[in-house]
Write a protein that holds these residues in place. Structure first.
Motif, PDB file in Angstrom:
ATOM      1  N   LYS A  51     -24.616 -11.626  -9.938  1.00  0.00           N
ATOM      2  CA  LYS A  51     -25.418 -10.777 -10.815  1.00  0.00           C
ATOM      3  C   LYS A  51     -25.354  -9.353 -10.274  1.00  0.00           C
ATOM      4  CE  LYS A  51     -28.482 -14.565 -12.178  1.00  0.00           C
ATOM      5  NZ  LYS A  51     -29.877 -15.082 -12.213  1.00  0.00           N
ATOM      6  N   ILE A  52     -24.529  -8.527 -10.925  1.00  0.00           N
ATOM      7  CA  ILE A  52     -24.219  -7.218 -10.353  1.00  0.00           C
ATOM      8  C   ILE A  52     -25.439  -6.309 -10.267  1.00  0.00           C
ATOM      9  CG2 ILE A  52     -21.823  -7.333 -11.080  1.00  0.00           C
ATOM     10  CD1 ILE A  52     -22.489  -5.365 -13.310  1.00  0.00           C
ATOM     11  N   GLN A  53     -26.442  -6.526 -11.114  1.00  0.00           N
ATOM     12  CA  GLN A  53     -27.617  -5.654 -11.051  1.00  0.00           C
ATOM     13  C   GLN A  53     -28.445  -5.896  -9.791  1.00  0.00           C
ATOM     14  OE1 GLN A  53     -27.249  -3.366 -12.845  1.00  0.00           O
ATOM     15  NE2 GLN A  53     -27.048  -3.743 -15.032  1.00  0.00           N
ATOM     16  N   ARG A  54     -28.169  -6.980  -9.084  1.00  0.00           N
ATOM     17  CA  ARG A  54     -28.876  -7.245  -7.829  1.00  0.00           C
ATOM     18  C   ARG A  54     -28.278  -6.476  -6.661  1.00  0.00           C
ATOM     19  NH1 ARG A  54     -29.001 -13.187  -6.330  1.00  0.00           N
ATOM     20  NH2 ARG A  54     -30.097 -12.254  -4.560  1.00  0.00           N
ATOM     21  N   ILE A  55     -27.099  -5.883  -6.871  1.00  0.00           N
ATOM     22  CA  ILE A  55     -26.484  -5.096  -5.801  1.00  0.00           C
ATOM     23  C   ILE A  55     -27.212  -3.755  -5.707  1.00  0.00           C
ATOM     24  CG2 ILE A  55     -24.386  -3.937  -5.021  1.00  0.00           C
ATOM     25  CD1 ILE A  55     -22.806  -6.096  -6.574  1.00  0.00           C
ATOM     26  N   GLY A  56     -27.817  -3.497  -4.570  1.00  0.00           N
ATOM     27  CA  GLY A  56     -28.573  -2.263  -4.405  1.00  0.00           C
ATOM     28  C   GLY A  56     -27.894  -1.237  -3.530  1.00  0.00           C
ATOM     29  N   HIS A  57     -26.924  -1.698  -2.705  1.00  0.00           N
ATOM     30  CA  HIS A  57     -26.284  -0.811  -1.742  1.00  0.00           C
ATOM     31  C   HIS A  57     -24.801  -1.137  -1.673  1.00  0.00           C
ATOM     32  CE1 HIS A  57     -30.532  -1.060  -0.652  1.00  0.00           C
ATOM     33  NE2 HIS A  57     -30.410   0.164  -0.175  1.00  0.00           N
ATOM     34  N   ILE A  58     -23.986  -0.092  -1.717  1.00  0.00           N
ATOM     35  CA  ILE A  58     -22.534  -0.238  -1.652  1.00  0.00           C
ATOM     36  C   ILE A  58     -22.018   0.588  -0.479  1.00  0.00           C
ATOM     37  CG2 ILE A  58     -20.346   0.140  -2.849  1.00  0.00           C
ATOM     38  CD1 ILE A  58     -21.839  -0.207  -5.495  1.00  0.00           C
ATOM     39  N   PHE A  59     -21.168  -0.027   0.351  1.00  0.00           N
ATOM     40  CA  PHE A  59     -20.627   0.630   1.532  1.00  0.00           C
ATOM     41  C   PHE A  59     -19.107   0.743   1.379  1.00  0.00           C
ATOM     42  CE2 PHE A  59     -24.582  -1.381   2.661  1.00  0.00           C
ATOM     43  CZ  PHE A  59     -25.215  -0.443   3.458  1.00  0.00           C
ATOM     44  N   ILE A  60     -18.600   1.975   1.343  1.00  0.00           N
ATOM     45  CA  ILE A  60     -17.172   2.229   1.175  1.00  0.00           C
ATOM     46  C   ILE A  60     -16.608   2.724   2.505  1.00  0.00           C
ATOM     47  CG2 ILE A  60     -15.418   3.546  -0.067  1.00  0.00           C
ATOM     48  CD1 ILE A  60     -16.933   1.529  -1.825  1.00  0.00           C
ATOM     49  N   SER A  61     -15.598   2.026   3.017  1.00  0.00           N
ATOM     50  CA  SER A  61     -15.083   2.339   4.349  1.00  0.00           C
ATOM     51  C   SER A  61     -14.271   3.618   4.385  1.00  0.00           C
ATOM     52  CB  SER A  61     -14.247   1.168   4.876  1.00  0.00           C
ATOM     53  OG  SER A  61     -13.116   0.952   4.047  1.00  0.00           O
ATOM     54  N   HIS A  62     -13.458   3.862   3.347  1.00  0.00           N
ATOM     55  CA  HIS A  62     -12.641   5.074   3.320  1.00  0.00           C
ATOM     56  C   HIS A  62     -12.110   5.286   1.911  1.00  0.00           C
ATOM     57  CE1 HIS A  62      -9.697   1.876   3.914  1.00  0.00           C
ATOM     58  NE2 HIS A  62      -8.713   2.716   3.629  1.00  0.00           N
ATOM     59  N   LEU A  63     -11.475   6.446   1.715  1.00  0.00           N
ATOM     60  CA  LEU A  63     -11.111   6.858   0.365  1.00  0.00           C
ATOM     61  C   LEU A  63      -9.639   6.620   0.038  1.00  0.00           C
ATOM     62  CD1 LEU A  63     -13.278  10.056  -0.173  1.00  0.00           C
ATOM     63  CD2 LEU A  63     -13.842   7.639  -0.423  1.00  0.00           C
ATOM     64  N   HIS A  64      -9.102   5.495   0.460  1.00  0.00           N
ATOM     65  CA  HIS A  64      -7.836   5.019  -0.078  1.00  0.00           C
ATOM     66  C   HIS A  64      -8.152   4.137  -1.282  1.00  0.00           C
ATOM     67  CE1 HIS A  64      -5.256   5.755   3.769  1.00  0.00           C
ATOM     68  NE2 HIS A  64      -5.271   6.798   2.952  1.00  0.00           N
ATOM     69  N   GLY A  65      -7.344   4.270  -2.314  1.00  0.00           N
ATOM     70  CA  GLY A  65      -7.686   3.682  -3.597  1.00  0.00           C
ATOM     71  C   GLY A  65      -7.962   2.199  -3.585  1.00  0.00           C
ATOM     72  N   ASP A  66      -7.272   1.455  -2.726  1.00  0.00           N
ATOM     73  CA  ASP A  66      -7.471   0.009  -2.723  1.00  0.00           C
ATOM     74  C   ASP A  66      -8.825  -0.398  -2.155  1.00  0.00           C
ATOM     75  OD1 ASP A  66      -6.338   1.005  -0.314  1.00  0.00           O
ATOM     76  OD2 ASP A  66      -5.813  -1.009   0.341  1.00  0.00           O
ATOM     77  N   HIS A  67      -9.628   0.602  -1.770  1.00  0.00           N
ATOM     78  CA  HIS A  67     -10.962   0.315  -1.250  1.00  0.00           C
ATOM     79  C   HIS A  67     -12.089   0.901  -2.097  1.00  0.00           C
ATOM     80  CE1 HIS A  67      -9.692  -1.471   2.654  1.00  0.00           C
ATOM     81  NE2 HIS A  67      -8.586  -0.824   2.322  1.00  0.00           N
ATOM     82  N   TYR A  68     -11.740   1.710  -3.127  1.00  0.00           N
ATOM     83  CA  TYR A  68     -12.837   2.272  -3.920  1.00  0.00           C
ATOM     84  C   TYR A  68     -12.539   2.468  -5.406  1.00  0.00           C
ATOM     85  CZ  TYR A  68     -10.974   6.994  -4.630  1.00  0.00           C
ATOM     86  OH  TYR A  68     -10.237   8.070  -5.058  1.00  0.00           O
ATOM     87  N   LEU A  69     -11.302   2.228  -5.883  1.00  0.00           N
ATOM     88  CA  LEU A  69     -10.971   2.553  -7.266  1.00  0.00           C
ATOM     89  C   LEU A  69     -11.683   1.675  -8.292  1.00  0.00           C
ATOM     90  CD1 LEU A  69      -7.177   3.505  -7.200  1.00  0.00           C
ATOM     91  CD2 LEU A  69      -9.168   4.986  -7.539  1.00  0.00           C
ATOM     92  N   GLY A  70     -12.305   0.613  -7.863  1.00  0.00           N
ATOM     93  CA  GLY A  70     -13.083  -0.201  -8.797  1.00  0.00           C
ATOM     94  C   GLY A  70     -14.513   0.265  -8.969  1.00  0.00           C
ATOM     95  N   LEU A  71     -14.884   1.308  -8.228  1.00  0.00           N
ATOM     96  CA  LEU A  71     -16.300   1.685  -8.162  1.00  0.00           C
ATOM     97  C   LEU A  71     -16.817   2.299  -9.454  1.00  0.00           C
ATOM     98  CD1 LEU A  71     -18.833   1.784  -6.456  1.00  0.00           C
ATOM     99  CD2 LEU A  71     -18.024   3.922  -5.445  1.00  0.00           C
ATOM    100  N   VAL A  72     -16.074   3.240 -10.043  1.00  0.00           N
ATOM    101  CA  VAL A  72     -16.602   3.912 -11.232  1.00  0.00           C
ATOM    102  C   VAL A  72     -16.756   2.927 -12.392  1.00  0.00           C
ATOM    103  CG1 VAL A  72     -14.392   4.681 -12.214  1.00  0.00           C
ATOM    104  CG2 VAL A  72     -16.474   6.019 -12.609  1.00  0.00           C
TER     105      VAL A  72
END
Length: 306
Positions: A51-72
């Protein structure tokens, strides 16, 4: 109190053999924390019925696409589903600009507040805490600013053996015993000696997540005695030079970190697409540190409460 890690994505820069970009979900005491959010993470959350609405905190390790491009995409879906609760995002400098620009150019006005917390990847520091848990950074050695994350339970209280209490007591007295104090009467005489009526606190569990990094012994003291260590293992030893050049690690190097840090268990991940079969990486690591497992998408690992 549960402490579970679900693997959402386990591959490195490219999709391959059904493996997705890096992402994991930590469930501690029914609070959900997302670590990294590569492309396809939203689909994986749906697939594994999170249930994605239960996610309250997101931790991104670095700004290479394979680690954050799904965020938006995930942020947008939360908006479309009517989210109103605040979302906290912890990441190196720059991610707020990327996300804000995408939302502005798409004329997306979120129904909920998003708070960005800039992470200093150069130092180990606590960046989040609640009543029972802290999250601290683990500086990593990668081509861009990068940090891992240590999820660690706060020290727990002593456990009362209720059968040992035979006189009148109040909740105030019980709280004192849990803190390790003796119970005294109005004259200062000990009524209950703490050691006689309590047991030691349960073990405070920990999970260390080490994203993309070269082999770096500076990591070791920061993950010392972690119950579970995730350490990237992009390559095997025959590709050690390639690992060094691309600021990654081999399976054997990940195992050496685990062995030296005396962790409870090692989990490999961030596999190169050159490997269809992962058993050779596992075998390589287990030669150095026997209690090693593969991260497998859809599997949930529970850290037991001793």
């Amino acid at each position: 109190m549960n402490f579970d890690i679900t693997i959402l994505g386990s591959n490195s820069a490219s999709f391959a053999y059904g493996r997705h970009h890096t992402s994991q979900l930590v469930n501690h005491n029914q609070c959900l924390y997302l670590i990294d959010c590569g492309e396809g993470t939203q689909n994986q959350l749906i697939r594994y019925k999170v249930k994605i609405q239960r996610i309250g905190h997101i931790f991104i390790s670095h700004l290479h696409g394979d680690h954050y491009l799904g965020l938006v995409g995930l942020i947008s879906t939360m908006h479309l589903q009517g989210r109103t609760d605040e979302l906290h995002i912890f990441a190196p400098a720059g991610l707020d600009e990327v996300i804000t620009l995408q939302l502005r150019l798409s004329d997306t006005r979120l129904n909920y507040p998003v708070t960005f917390h800039e992470v200093n990847t150069e130092v180990a520091a606590t960046i989040y805490e609640n009543e029972v848990l802290t999250v601290s950074t683990i500086p990593l050695n990668h081509r861009v600013k990068c940090a891992g994350f240590l999820f660690k339970e706060k020290p727990k209280k002593r456990r009362i053996v209720m059968e040992s209490l035979h006189r009148g007591y109040t909740n105030f007295h019980l709280n004192l015993l849990k803190k390790g104090e003796d119970i005294k009467d109005e004259n200062g005489e000990i009524v209950y000696k703490n050691a006689d009526v309590t047991l030691p606190p349960k073990h405070s569990r920990s999970y260390a997540y080490c994203s993309d990094t070269r082999y770096d012994e500076r990591i070791i003291p920061l993950v010392q005695h972690a119950d579970l260590l995730y350490h990237e293992s992009t390559f095997m030893t025959d590709m050690e030079q390639r690992a060094y050049e691309t600021f990654h690690s081999t399976a054997a190097q990940a195992a050496q970190v685990a062995k030296t840090a005396q962790v409870g268990k090692l989990m490999l991940g961030h596999y190169s697409s050159r490997y269809k079969e992962l058993e050779p990486l596992l075998a390589e690591a287990q030669e150095v540190f026997s209690n090693t497992i593969l991260s497998v998408e859809g599997e949930t690992l529970s850290i037991a409460c001793e």
